[in-house]
Design an enzyme around this catalytic site. Sequence first.
Site, PDB file in Angstrom:
ATOM      1  N   GLU A   1       0.876  -1.161   0.000  1.00 30.41           N
ATOM      2  CA  GLU A   1       0.000   0.000   0.000  1.00 30.41           C
ATOM      3  C   GLU A   1       0.915   1.214   0.000  1.00 30.41           C
ATOM      4  O   GLU A   1       1.833   1.288   0.840  1.00 30.41           O
ATOM      5  CB  GLU A   1      -0.887   0.025   1.256  1.00 30.41           C
ATOM      6  CG  GLU A   1      -1.854   1.192   1.218  1.00 30.41           C
ATOM      7  CD  GLU A   1      -2.631   1.415   2.515  1.00 30.41           C
ATOM      8  OE1 GLU A   1      -2.270   0.818   3.541  1.00 30.41           O
ATOM      9  OE2 GLU A   1      -3.590   2.203   2.481  1.00 30.41           O
TER      10      GLU A   1
ATOM     11  N   LYS B   1       4.570   0.563   9.940  1.00 30.94           N
ATOM     12  CA  LYS B   1       4.667   1.802   9.173  1.00 30.94           C
ATOM     13  C   LYS B   1       4.127   2.987   9.967  1.00 30.94           C
ATOM     14  O   LYS B   1       4.632   4.091   9.859  1.00 30.94           O
ATOM     15  CB  LYS B   1       3.888   1.654   7.849  1.00 30.94           C
ATOM     16  CG  LYS B   1       4.681   0.933   6.774  1.00 30.94           C
ATOM     17  CD  LYS B   1       4.075   1.140   5.400  1.00 30.94           C
ATOM     18  CE  LYS B   1       3.067   0.072   5.082  1.00 30.94           C
ATOM     19  NZ  LYS B   1       2.559   0.152   3.696  1.00 30.94           N
TER      20      LYS B   1
ATOM     21  N   ARG C   1       5.600 -12.552   9.636  1.00 31.14           N
ATOM     22  CA  ARG C   1       6.339 -11.334   9.329  1.00 31.14           C
ATOM     23  C   ARG C   1       7.628 -11.301  10.148  1.00 31.14           C
ATOM     24  O   ARG C   1       7.772 -11.985  11.155  1.00 31.14           O
ATOM     25  CB  ARG C   1       5.479 -10.118   9.612  1.00 31.14           C
ATOM     26  CG  ARG C   1       5.072 -10.002  11.073  1.00 31.14           C
ATOM     27  CD  ARG C   1       4.592  -8.601  11.491  1.00 31.14           C
ATOM     28  NE  ARG C   1       4.480  -7.671  10.419  1.00 31.14           N
ATOM     29  CZ  ARG C   1       3.327  -7.105  10.017  1.00 31.14           C
ATOM     30  NH1 ARG C   1       2.210  -7.428  10.621  1.00 31.14           N
ATOM     31  NH2 ARG C   1       3.312  -6.236   9.047  1.00 31.14           N
TER      32      ARG C   1
END
Length: 557
Positions: A35, A270, A260
Amino acid sequence: MSQEDKPLHFIRQIISDDVSEGKNEGKVLTRFPPEPNGYLHIGHAKSICLNFGVAKEFGGVTNLRFDDTNPDTENVEYVKSIQEDVKWLGFEWNGEPLFASQYFDKMHQFSIELIKQGKAYVCDLSMDELRAYRGTPTEPGRESPYMGRSIDENIDLFQRMKNGEFPDGSKTLRARIDMASPNMHMRDPALYRIKHSNHYRTGNDWCIYPMYDYAHCLEDSIECITHSICTLEFEVHRPLYDWVLESLDVFPSRQYEFARLNLGYTVMSKRKLLQLAEEGHVSGWDDPRMPTISGLRRRGYTPESIRNFCEVIGVTKFNSLTDIALLEHCVRDHLNKVTHRTMAVLDPIKVVITNYPEGQVEELDAVNNPEDESAGTRKVPFTRELYIERSDFMEDPPRKFFRLGIGREVRFRWAYFLTCHDVVKDAEGEIIEIHCTYDPLTKGGDAPDGRKVKGTIHWVSAEKSITAEVRLYDRLFTVEKPDAGKDKDFKEFLNPDSLQVIEARIEPHLAKVAEPGYRCQFERTGYFCADPDSSPSKLVFNRTVPLRDSWGKVKNK
RNA sequence: UGCCCGGUGGUGUAACGGUAGCACGACAGAUUCUGGUUCUGUUUGUCGGGGUUCGAAUCCCUGCCGGGCAGCCA
C-alpha cells in the site's frame, strides 16, 4: 547460497508441489502488493525476496502492484520510493507497475453481479450500529435490518452510492454470508464504503472505494496470480478471499501466509515509523537509524547483504524475534569481501616521532583489501607528526593490552615499528602528545632481525590527513521489544545516544574517491559509507556497523 | 471464555515415521601487518502427559504456553 542449499521452506514446498502436479500449467505468478502509505522496511524486504525469489526459482515472474484502495493515506511520494527500493534491492517486476485502482471498474461490475446473486446488499447501519450488530469473537452477530432488501433496491441504492448521492459513512455494500460465523470476517463484511476523497490516480472519479478483503483477492484473480503470499494476520481472512473468488467464479488465486519479520531493538510498523519521522525523533524515513530500506541504504547496507539476510532467516509460520546480530553479520560478511580498507582516526591524539626528520614526507604502500588482491594498493603519506586513536595508548597498560604504552614497541600499519618513550601532558594532567622513536629498518612493517610486535595500530599524518564528519549510530531503542508494552509508549524507549557526531582525521585520498554512497572499511573500527550530505569540501561518513571487537569484550570484563 | 494458527539449543531455522543438523551468538584455541578475516573445538534443544508403531520432533488424543481475529485500515 546455491540453489541446492536453499532450505525447502513451506512456501517453496507448496509451489514446488503445484508445479510438479502441473497446476496452472506449471506457471508461477506472484505479486508484491504494497500500500503506498509509507516507505518500505526490512520486513518488506523479506516479503520482496520471498515473492520475487520463489517465482524466479520456478521460472515465474512477479507483479509489482500498489494496493491503493484508501486514498486518504496514500500518495505518489510513496509510490516512487517503493519502486526505487525494490529496484535497489535488485529485483525486476513483470511489465509496468500495476495499481489496484486500475481495476475499480471491474470490481464495481463484480459487485453488481454479487448483488444479482443475492450475495451482497446495501446496509444503512452506522459504524457504531454495525459494531453492535457484529457481535464479538465469543458471541455471534445479528443480521442487519437491511439484509432483506430486494435485488432491484440494492442495485438502485448501490448505483446511487456510486453517483455520490449519499454522505461518507451513511451506507456500505456488504457481503451476505453468515452473521453467526465463528470467523468475524465472514459476518457480512463491508465490500465498499463511501469516501468522497480525491484519489492520487483516479482523481474524483469515485466516491466509493472497495475494502481490502474484497479488492485484494480480485486484484490477484484479475492478474491470474497463482500464489498470493501474505503475512499471518491475514490467515483468518482467507475464507473470505476464497468466498469472493468462488462466488464470482473467477481465476482461483490461492493465498498463503507466513510470519512477518520482527527485529530486535527496532519497530517495524509503518505507523510507528511514520511517527518517528514526522515527530522528528529521526531526520526522516531514510534516517540511517531507521529499519527502512532507504535508511539501511543510507547507512551503507548493500542489497546483497539484505537479500542474504532474508534467505538465512527462513520462512515459517512461527512468530519469532530475529536477533539484530544476524543482520549485522550479513552486512559485515559482504562488506569484508568488497570494501577497500583505509585508515581513519576517530578520536585523535598526536604522536611525535622525535628521531624522524622534520618536513620529510614518505609515501608508503598500503594494501587496499587483504581479501581481494585485485583491489591493489595505495599510497599513504607518513610524516614526523601523526594522529592515532586515544584508546590505542595507555600510560599504565594491563598485560593483555597489545597497543602503545611507555617503553612499548608496536607496528604502525604499513609504516614502521615505533617505540614510545614519553608523553606530554597539559595543566589538567591530560595527555596531549605521545613521543616515540621509529626504527628506520622496519620500513613497510617488518623487522629484518625477525623481531615481532604484539600490536599493529592505524594512524594518519597530522599534516597530510583531512577532516571528516563521522556519524556513529547505535540502536534506535534501548530495549529489544520497544513495542511490547501495552501501557508504555514505544517512544519512551528511544535511545538518546543513538547518534554521535564526531570529527575524524582520515587518509587524504578519500577526498577524491568518497562520492556519496562510497563504502569502505576504516581499519580496526568499522565499515563506513559516505552520506548524501557529503561533498568534496565537507566529507560526511555514516558508520554502517562496527567491526567485531574481541578486545572490547576483554576490556569490559 | 468462541474460532483460526503456532511451539526444536540463548536466537533464527533443518530434519517430510529411521543417527536431532546448519547459521548467528557465546566460550576456548590456532593463524594473522586490522584484537578484523580465516580455521579448529566446546557449550546448550524436540513444551508437558498419554497413545499408535519395531521405531515419533514428525501421526492421534489431551493439557500448557504464545500469536491472531470485534476498522466503513491494509
